[in-house]
Write a protein that holds these residues in place. Sequence first.
Motif, PDB file in Angstrom:
ATOM      1  N   GLY A 157      36.112  17.525  40.913  1.00 25.95           N
ATOM      2  CA  GLY A 157      36.377  18.958  40.771  1.00 25.95           C
ATOM      3  C   GLY A 157      36.755  19.315  39.341  1.00 25.95           C
ATOM      4  O   GLY A 157      36.361  20.371  38.825  1.00 25.95           O
ATOM      5  N   THR A 200      43.674  17.191  37.267  1.00 22.38           N
ATOM      6  CA  THR A 200      43.904  16.576  38.580  1.00 22.38           C
ATOM      7  C   THR A 200      45.366  16.648  39.011  1.00 22.38           C
ATOM      8  O   THR A 200      45.678  16.341  40.166  1.00 22.38           O
ATOM      9  CB  THR A 200      43.445  15.102  38.568  1.00 22.38           C
ATOM     10  N   LEU A 251      38.049  28.134  37.260  1.00 17.04           N
ATOM     11  CA  LEU A 251      38.644  27.308  38.325  1.00 17.04           C
ATOM     12  C   LEU A 251      38.040  27.597  39.685  1.00 17.04           C
ATOM     13  O   LEU A 251      38.080  26.750  40.591  1.00 17.04           O
ATOM     14  CB  LEU A 251      40.156  27.542  38.365  1.00 17.04           C
ATOM     15  N   ALA A 267      40.657  27.385  44.442  1.00 18.80           N
ATOM     16  CA  ALA A 267      41.367  27.504  43.159  1.00 18.80           C
ATOM     17  C   ALA A 267      41.146  28.897  42.575  1.00 18.80           C
ATOM     18  O   ALA A 267      40.086  29.498  42.754  1.00 18.80           O
ATOM     19  CB  ALA A 267      40.892  26.440  42.178  1.00 18.80           C
ATOM     20  N   ILE A 282      42.549  19.721  43.207  1.00 20.56           N
ATOM     21  CA  ILE A 282      41.483  19.434  42.250  1.00 20.56           C
ATOM     22  C   ILE A 282      41.372  17.922  42.063  1.00 20.56           C
ATOM     23  O   ILE A 282      42.308  17.267  41.634  1.00 20.56           O
ATOM     24  CB  ILE A 282      41.743  20.115  40.894  1.00 20.56           C
ATOM     25  N   VAL A 298      35.888  25.377  42.029  1.00 22.30           N
ATOM     26  CA  VAL A 298      36.465  24.510  43.055  1.00 22.30           C
ATOM     27  C   VAL A 298      36.996  25.414  44.163  1.00 22.30           C
ATOM     28  O   VAL A 298      37.758  26.356  43.886  1.00 22.30           O
ATOM     29  CB  VAL A 298      37.603  23.650  42.484  1.00 22.30           C
TER      30      VAL A 298
END
Length: 430
Positions: free
Chosen positions: A397, A388, A354, A360, A393, A357
């Motif tokens: 992403g 999403t 993660l 995250a 995100i 991104v």
Amino acid sequence: MEVDLNRIIDQVVKDKNIKREVVIDTLEKAMLTAARRKFGPEREIEAQFNNETGEVELFEFKTVVAAAPANESQISLDDAHRHDPDAEVDDQIGIKLDTAEFGRIAAQTAKQVIIQEVRGAERQNIYDEYKDRKGEIVHGIVRRIEKGNLIVDLGRGEAILPRKEQVPREMFRVNERIRAYVLDVLRDARGPQVILSRTHKGLLEKLFEQEVPEIYEKIVRIESSAREPGARAKIAVSSRDRDVDPVGACVGMKGSRVQAVVQELRGEKIDIVPWSADPVKYVVAALAPAQVVRIMVDDEKRSMDVIVPDDQQSLAIGKKGQNVRLAVMLTRWKIDIKSEMAMRAVQAELAQALSAVDGAGDYEAKILLDHGVASLDELADSEVELLTQIPGITEAGAQTVKARARELAAEKARREREASAAAPAPGGTS
């Protein structure tokens, strides 16, 4: 016949529990079979039992003719008058045959037919008595052991407890009393028709029904059960009355009720579980005595990842996987036990993917775990719509995270292959 058969018939009726009419019908058929063997099938012969004399009488029927008889089925009018003074031409008259003429062969034939018919009647009686008792518990006495199978005397007939339906560590001796579950009742089996079981989970349920009045009265209900015969069992119960604790009812005062069942099952351990319509609560209860920290549910696959404290993992899994295996059979959910340490490692892997991104990391990884994503492979295969939903995100992403997860998963698999190749072979030296 010189022997009064009434006494013999009464004894057969008493000993074999067969209706008198059936025995008489069998005798008549036996004598008729013997007569046809002696005189030929073309002769018109009937057998009738005489209650007063206790004899099976044979009558040959012939047609009265005015002239000389043309064959064995006819009789002259003069001869007919010797048997029946009122006989007329074209009448059918019955002439009593002398059964003493049969001799040894005829008597043996009659005996064989009688034995066969009586056995058939006995088998029908046993079938009629037990066909509606499938799923019940019966009492009996072990009479003999044949090739590992126990032949059990039920009083009215014999039953068989096959080797495969016996608990491996249970031993029964000849003349020992036994309780077993009626697994099946066969109509045309050559051997015993009643098939018993000591391994079926129905035995566990019926024993509780006998020991717990609330179950018999349907206040407490057995929702599910699972057994590994001779080792351990789990039973899930619910109550129709809020004032009745289903688990407490099954345990009994000082454990008296459950101990009675344990004793009958010769020491098999039994876990009594409160049933719940909530599958998460149900699974948590089924895994007792292990504690559960968190559960991730996949409704589509009907599976759960169950997180337990590190020191509880072996308890949750049980000896040779027994506890979790029984929980799976009981709840009908696929259960995967994972320790907190293992889940922290998984969370760290997800967080690493993660991190592709900006912003995250651990928090988002925990959200994914709560949604049932529990590995890099699952993250790589997850839907964009799921990713999403996590704040921050976007679709782009999400694609980036999925690509990064695939890279990390491939790298992890490569490291595992290298470590496996470098490890010494079993029994080898380093």
